[in-house]
Design a protein around this motif. Structure first.
Motif, PDB file in Angstrom:
ATOM      1  N   ASN A 113       0.849  -1.192   0.000  1.00 41.51           N
ATOM      2  CA  ASN A 113       0.000   0.000   0.000  1.00 41.51           C
ATOM      3  C   ASN A 113       0.883   1.239   0.000  1.00 41.51           C
ATOM      4  N   PRO A 114       0.723   2.140  -0.967  1.00 37.98           N
ATOM      5  CA  PRO A 114       1.606   3.313  -1.033  1.00 37.98           C
ATOM      6  C   PRO A 114       1.449   4.276   0.139  1.00 37.98           C
ATOM      7  N   HIS A 115       0.392   4.123   0.928  1.00 38.43           N
ATOM      8  CA  HIS A 115       0.243   4.966   2.115  1.00 38.43           C
ATOM      9  C   HIS A 115       1.092   4.467   3.284  1.00 38.43           C
ATOM     10  N   VAL A 116       1.576   3.242   3.201  1.00 40.90           N
ATOM     11  CA  VAL A 116       2.439   2.696   4.256  1.00 40.90           C
ATOM     12  C   VAL A 116       3.884   3.008   3.881  1.00 40.90           C
ATOM     13  N   GLN A 230      -5.850   1.432   4.221  1.00 43.97           N
ATOM     14  CA  GLN A 230      -6.307   2.674   3.588  1.00 43.97           C
ATOM     15  C   GLN A 230      -6.416   2.492   2.075  1.00 43.97           C
ATOM     16  N   PRO A 231      -7.538   2.871   1.468  1.00 47.67           N
ATOM     17  CA  PRO A 231      -7.657   2.751   0.001  1.00 47.67           C
ATOM     18  C   PRO A 231      -6.638   3.648  -0.701  1.00 47.67           C
ATOM     19  N   PHE A 232      -6.273   3.251  -1.920  1.00 47.46           N
ATOM     20  CA  PHE A 232      -5.341   4.075  -2.691  1.00 47.46           C
ATOM     21  C   PHE A 232      -5.705   4.030  -4.159  1.00 47.46           C
ATOM     22  N   THR A 233      -5.249   5.049  -4.882  1.00 51.43           N
ATOM     23  CA  THR A 233      -5.547   5.181  -6.303  1.00 51.43           C
ATOM     24  C   THR A 233      -4.353   4.720  -7.141  1.00 51.43           C
ATOM     25  N   GLN A 240       4.345   5.942  -5.740  1.00 54.91           N
ATOM     26  CA  GLN A 240       5.165   5.017  -4.962  1.00 54.91           C
ATOM     27  C   GLN A 240       6.261   4.392  -5.828  1.00 54.91           C
ATOM     28  N   LEU A 241       5.900   3.975  -7.033  1.00 49.37           N
ATOM     29  CA  LEU A 241       6.871   3.328  -7.905  1.00 49.37           C
ATOM     30  C   LEU A 241       7.955   4.312  -8.347  1.00 49.37           C
TER      31      LEU A 241
END
Length: 282
Positions: A113-116, A230-233, A240-241
């Motif tokens: 998850n990019p929020h983590v 948490q949802p992510f787009t 993130q990448l």
């Protein structure tokens, strides 16, 4: 190689910390979402042949790919032998005698998850004609959250303050300076601590190094739990990448641990474990 008491104690601690981290991260996998089964660490050993032909130690790679951790490695190694004449000139005490001993742990977590935030930690004990500890921990979010950064830094500030009045200001600045990426004119990550050549009182230095590991073990799983559901787009995933591209550039161009491992004949897969499974440059 017969290890002395300090070498045995340091090696045993790094192995114990590895096992604690792996257990904590597998517990997070069990809490994760998605149809895929929870990840589990796969372990593999490696041996280092010394250029002299004598045994040169080795290590254990522990790597997990799952639904919370896209890729996480927790590696330990204990190696010994002789530095090359050129490399010995760069290591304290090795210009007098090229023989060395090194034991340590290295952790890098790249999250699904990019929020983590991603995280890095390593601690190590080196012996030449001198003896010292080094290491640190730093947070690497693709999508920084001020509260997460503040809590991560506060945890390490508290740890530093227990062991030395100047540790936090000195080691946090060292982290900021070390993880600067000159060709991008920016930092890799949002900070933490970095220290090296800690060679005062051995027991005190060892206690601090242990507490660095304990602080990461206590703090990072709580940050993961805040963000893992948490949802992510797709745009956030792409960010993130792209951030991982920066992470890879630093590790391949500037990181001293990567250089040390390659210069001393370490296992290439273990050394490059820190690289993310996916990244993009565009």
């Amino acid at each position: 190689m017969e290890l002395d008491d300090q070498q045995q104690r340091a090696e045993a601690w790094f192995r114990s910390l590895r096992d604690q981290l792996c257990a904590a991260f597998e517990a997070l996998e069990d809490e994760g979402d998605g149809p895929a089964p929870a990840g589990r660490f796969a372990q593999s050993t490696w041996e280092r042949p010394d250029p002299s032909g004598a045994p040169g130690g080795g290590g254990l790679m522990s790597v997990m790919k799952g639904r919370v951790f896209e890729k996480v490695g927790v590696n330990t190694s204990t190696v010994h032998g002789e530095f090359s004449p050129e490399f010995a000139k760069t290591i304290p005490g090795a210009d007098v005698d090229p023989r060395f001993f090194a034991t340590g742990i290295s952790l890098v977590a790249h999250m699904a998850n990019p929020h983590v935030p991603a995280v890095h930690m390593n601690t190590r004990f080196l012996v030449t004609t001198k003896r010292w500890f080094g290491g640190g921990a730093d947070l690497n979010p693709a999508l920084p959250v001020d509260g997460d950064t503040a809590d991560f830094k506060a945890a390490f500030e508290t740890t530093c303050d227990v062991h030395g009045a100047d540790y936090w200001p000195r080691f946090s600045k060292w982290c900021d300076d070390y993880f600067w990426v000159p060709h991008r004119n920016r930092h890799r990550g949002v900070g933490g601590i970095f220290y090296d050549r800690l060679d005062g009182d051995w027991e005190a230095d060892f206690a601090f190094t242990q507490d660095v590991g304990r602080t990461l073990l206590r703090t990072f799983p709580e940050l993961v739990r805040r963000r893992m559901h948490q949802p992510f787009t797709q745009d956030e995933r792409d960010a993130q990448l792209r951030y991982r591209g920066l992470y890879a550039e630093f590790n391949l161009v500037y990181d001293r641990g990567t250089t040390f491992g390659l210069k001393t004949g370490g296992n290439t897969e273990a050394i490059l474990m820190s690289l993310p499974p996916l990244a993009r440059w565009d």
